[in-house]
Design a protein around this motif. Structure first.
Motif, PDB file in Angstrom:
ATOM      1  N   VAL A   1       0.704  -1.568  -0.035  1.00  0.00           N
ATOM      2  CA  VAL A   1      -0.100  -0.094  -0.290  1.00  0.00           C
ATOM      3  C   VAL A   1       0.517   1.389   0.265  1.00  0.00           C
ATOM      4  CG1 VAL A   1      -1.860   1.271   1.089  1.00  0.00           C
ATOM      5  CG2 VAL A   1      -1.640  -1.472   1.499  1.00  0.00           C
ATOM      6  N   GLU A   2       0.958   1.723  -1.122  1.00  0.00           N
ATOM      7  CA  GLU A   2       1.656   3.208  -1.303  1.00  0.00           C
ATOM      8  C   GLU A   2       1.178   4.459  -0.582  1.00  0.00           C
ATOM      9  OE1 GLU A   2       2.572   3.906  -4.737  1.00  0.00           O
ATOM     10  OE2 GLU A   2       3.541   1.464  -5.660  1.00  0.00           O
ATOM     11  N   ASP A   3       2.072   5.314  -0.435  1.00  0.00           N
ATOM     12  CA  ASP A   3       1.554   6.714   0.360  1.00  0.00           C
ATOM     13  C   ASP A   3       0.001   6.930   0.300  1.00  0.00           C
ATOM     14  OD1 ASP A   3       4.390   6.094   1.130  1.00  0.00           O
ATOM     15  OD2 ASP A   3       5.001   7.745   0.244  1.00  0.00           O
ATOM     16  N   TRP A   4      -0.583   7.630   1.025  1.00  0.00           N
ATOM     17  CA  TRP A   4      -2.132   9.131   0.581  1.00  0.00           C
ATOM     18  C   TRP A   4      -3.159   7.308   0.678  1.00  0.00           C
ATOM     19  CZ3 TRP A   4      -1.609  13.297   3.024  1.00  0.00           C
ATOM     20  CH2 TRP A   4       0.110  13.575   3.220  1.00  0.00           C
ATOM     21  N   VAL A   5      -2.664   6.475   1.154  1.00  0.00           N
ATOM     22  CA  VAL A   5      -4.743   6.056   0.622  1.00  0.00           C
ATOM     23  C   VAL A   5      -5.993   5.588   1.690  1.00  0.00           C
ATOM     24  CG1 VAL A   5      -4.931   3.388   0.065  1.00  0.00           C
ATOM     25  CG2 VAL A   5      -2.745   4.593  -1.725  1.00  0.00           C
ATOM     26  N   ILE A   6      -6.330   6.018   1.296  1.00  0.00           N
ATOM     27  CA  ILE A   6      -7.246   5.536   2.041  1.00  0.00           C
ATOM     28  C   ILE A   6      -8.238   4.233   1.580  1.00  0.00           C
ATOM     29  CG2 ILE A   6      -9.266   6.754   2.866  1.00  0.00           C
ATOM     30  CD1 ILE A   6      -8.509   9.459   2.280  1.00  0.00           C
ATOM     31  N   LEU A   7      -8.455   3.536   2.600  1.00  0.00           N
ATOM     32  CA  LEU A   7      -9.036   2.137   2.750  1.00  0.00           C
ATOM     33  C   LEU A   7     -10.409   2.756   3.562  1.00  0.00           C
ATOM     34  CD1 LEU A   7      -6.515  -0.924   2.272  1.00  0.00           C
ATOM     35  CD2 LEU A   7      -7.332   1.114   0.472  1.00  0.00           C
ATOM     36  N   GLY A   8     -11.975   2.616   2.612  1.00  0.00           N
ATOM     37  CA  GLY A   8     -12.973   2.567   3.376  1.00  0.00           C
ATOM     38  C   GLY A   8     -13.184   1.236   4.626  1.00  0.00           C
ATOM     39  N   GLY A   9     -14.168   1.575   5.305  1.00  0.00           N
ATOM     40  CA  GLY A   9     -14.365   0.123   6.396  1.00  0.00           C
ATOM     41  C   GLY A   9     -14.575  -0.651   5.833  1.00  0.00           C
ATOM     42  N   PHE A  10     -13.922  -2.167   6.034  1.00  0.00           N
ATOM     43  CA  PHE A  10     -14.750  -3.098   5.709  1.00  0.00           C
ATOM     44  C   PHE A  10     -13.958  -3.682   4.190  1.00  0.00           C
ATOM     45  CE2 PHE A  10     -17.499  -1.862   8.460  1.00  0.00           C
ATOM     46  CZ  PHE A  10     -17.743  -3.773   9.606  1.00  0.00           C
ATOM     47  N   THR A  11     -13.360  -2.950   3.626  1.00  0.00           N
ATOM     48  CA  THR A  11     -12.297  -3.001   3.126  1.00  0.00           C
ATOM     49  C   THR A  11     -11.345  -4.240   3.129  1.00  0.00           C
ATOM     50  OG1 THR A  11     -11.993  -0.836   1.627  1.00  0.00           O
ATOM     51  CG2 THR A  11     -10.226  -2.544   0.721  1.00  0.00           C
ATOM     52  N   ASN A  12     -11.658  -5.531   2.077  1.00  0.00           N
ATOM     53  CA  ASN A  12     -10.602  -6.536   2.326  1.00  0.00           C
ATOM     54  C   ASN A  12      -9.291  -6.360   0.403  1.00  0.00           C
ATOM     55  OD1 ASN A  12     -13.001  -9.110   3.444  1.00  0.00           O
ATOM     56  ND2 ASN A  12     -12.701  -6.870   4.346  1.00  0.00           N
ATOM     57  N   VAL A  13      -8.748  -6.533   1.141  1.00  0.00           N
ATOM     58  CA  VAL A  13      -7.796  -6.987   0.255  1.00  0.00           C
ATOM     59  C   VAL A  13      -6.620  -8.042  -0.654  1.00  0.00           C
ATOM     60  CG1 VAL A  13      -5.681  -5.826  -1.092  1.00  0.00           C
ATOM     61  CG2 VAL A  13      -7.135  -4.462   0.628  1.00  0.00           C
ATOM     62  N   HIS A  14      -6.655  -8.550  -1.491  1.00  0.00           N
ATOM     63  CA  HIS A  14      -6.299 -10.224  -1.883  1.00  0.00           C
ATOM     64  C   HIS A  14      -5.224 -10.138  -1.645  1.00  0.00           C
ATOM     65  CE1 HIS A  14      -5.708 -13.550  -3.957  1.00  0.00           C
ATOM     66  NE2 HIS A  14      -6.572 -14.005  -4.125  1.00  0.00           N
ATOM     67  N   GLN A  15      -4.865 -11.060  -1.226  1.00  0.00           N
ATOM     68  CA  GLN A  15      -3.164 -11.611  -1.396  1.00  0.00           C
ATOM     69  C   GLN A  15      -2.249 -10.846  -2.134  1.00  0.00           C
ATOM     70  OE1 GLN A  15      -2.237 -15.224  -0.407  1.00  0.00           O
ATOM     71  NE2 GLN A  15      -3.039 -16.474  -2.104  1.00  0.00           N
ATOM     72  N   PHE A  16      -1.216 -10.242  -2.445  1.00  0.00           N
ATOM     73  CA  PHE A  16       0.160  -9.601  -3.557  1.00  0.00           C
ATOM     74  C   PHE A  16      -1.019  -8.742  -4.446  1.00  0.00           C
ATOM     75  CE2 PHE A  16       1.209 -14.416  -2.678  1.00  0.00           C
ATOM     76  CZ  PHE A  16       2.706 -14.241  -2.615  1.00  0.00           C
ATOM     77  N   CYS A  17      -1.876  -7.874  -3.524  1.00  0.00           N
ATOM     78  CA  CYS A  17      -2.575  -6.689  -4.655  1.00  0.00           C
ATOM     79  C   CYS A  17      -1.104  -5.627  -3.833  1.00  0.00           C
ATOM     80  CB  CYS A  17      -3.750  -6.577  -3.906  1.00  0.00           C
ATOM     81  SG  CYS A  17      -4.504  -7.711  -4.657  1.00  0.00           S
ATOM     82  N   HIS A  18      -1.368  -4.557  -4.843  1.00  0.00           N
ATOM     83  CA  HIS A  18      -0.570  -3.756  -4.862  1.00  0.00           C
ATOM     84  C   HIS A  18      -1.615  -2.271  -4.841  1.00  0.00           C
ATOM     85  CE1 HIS A  18       3.523  -4.628  -5.266  1.00  0.00           C
ATOM     86  NE2 HIS A  18       3.368  -5.678  -5.205  1.00  0.00           N
ATOM     87  N   ILE A  19      -1.194  -1.689  -4.375  1.00  0.00           N
ATOM     88  CA  ILE A  19      -2.968  -0.159  -4.555  1.00  0.00           C
ATOM     89  C   ILE A  19      -1.667   0.686  -4.072  1.00  0.00           C
ATOM     90  CG2 ILE A  19      -4.121   0.842  -3.112  1.00  0.00           C
ATOM     91  CD1 ILE A  19      -5.019  -1.309  -1.399  1.00  0.00           C
TER      92      ILE A  19
END
Length: 264
Positions: A143-161
């Motif tokens: 997860v790179e700088d300044w990212v905002i993840l909303g509540g209950f966000t789920n991120v799959h393994q190996f993904c880049h944001i």
């Protein structure tokens, strides 16, 4: 000596700066290092080969540095490294890395992790990130700088944001999310770019126009990703001040795991 409540348990070998604070019933295990002015709240558990920087606030019942949840883990001395000025709220879980993933889970500085967030093994977080309540990362997520993840966000393994991105409430992210993108849905779809966030961070109108152009190229012109990348590469010829933003986008495409694709 650090300010340690008499009911806290500090194992021999733990290294705490003299200005650190450990509240009632907290546990700090033997291989932990805690920097200046970091506050560890009541009932928090900090364990493993964990290094924590300065001015962090770790709230009650957080689990920091616990053994990862990878079945392949055999007890190797993997690490969790946390930077400075992070806020880690109640019931957050931060796991150590795995040998297969490089051995280290990394959290940058100035991040805001709300209650019940989970950072799995080998994740890498940048700076100035906000995770709303119950945002969850599987292993090996970047997860790179300044990212905002909303509540209950789920991120799959190996993904880049990518930097400056955002997800809506309940988003399920199964692919890489490029910089500036706002997504929502289950699975996630790209909806727009985070223009308001960019304005708040001082982006000029010209730079924001270039970000809009990148969004149009990626999502509105029916191009393949390879064709879109080549067209994005040409944008600074028209808007030279957008070169850093174009470089950010192109660098993301070079670093991301290609097998995961991008949100569409």
């Amino acid at each position: 000596m650090a300010n340690i409540h008499p009911t806290a348990i500090i194992e021999p070998g733990a290294q705490l700066h003299e200005t650190a604070v450990v509240e009632a019933y907290a546990i700090v295990r033997a291989h932990v290092k805690v920097g200046a002015r970091t506050w560890i709240g009541p009932h928090a558990v900090v364990e493993g080969h964990t290094t924590i920087g300065e001015d962090n606030r770790i709230f009650q019942f957080a689990s920091v540095g616990a053994v990862n949840q990878d079945k392949k883990y055999k007890g190797e001395p993997c690490e969790l490294v946390i930077g400075d000025r992070n806020t880690i709220r109640e019931f957050t879980t931060l796991n150590i890395g795995t040998v297969q993933g490089g051995g280290v889970t990394k959290i940058g500085s100035d991040n805001w992790l709300m209650a019940y967030t989970h950072i799995a093994h080998d994740c890498v977080l940048g700076n100035n990130i906000t995770f709303a309540n119950n945002a969850q990362l599987a292993g090996h997520v970047v997860v790179e700088d300044w990212v905002i993840l909303g509540g209950f966000t789920n991120v799959h393994q190996f993904c880049h944001i990518g930097a400056h991105g955002m997800t809506a409430l309940g988003t399920v992210l199964l692919a890489n999310q490029p910089p500036f993108v706002m997504s929502d849905g289950r699975p996630a779809a790209a909806r727009s770019m985070n223009f308001e966030g960019l304005r708040r961070r001082g982006f000029s109108p010209e730079r924001i126009s270039a970000v809009k152009a990148m969004h149009k190229i990626l999502y509105r012109e029916g191009l393949t990703l390879e064709q879109a990348i080549e067209k994005i590469r040409e944008l600074p010829k028209k808007t030279p001040e957008a070169q850093p933003d174009v470089d950010l986008m192109l660098g993301f495409f070079e670093r991301m795991p290609a097998e995961r694709g991008i949100v569409r």
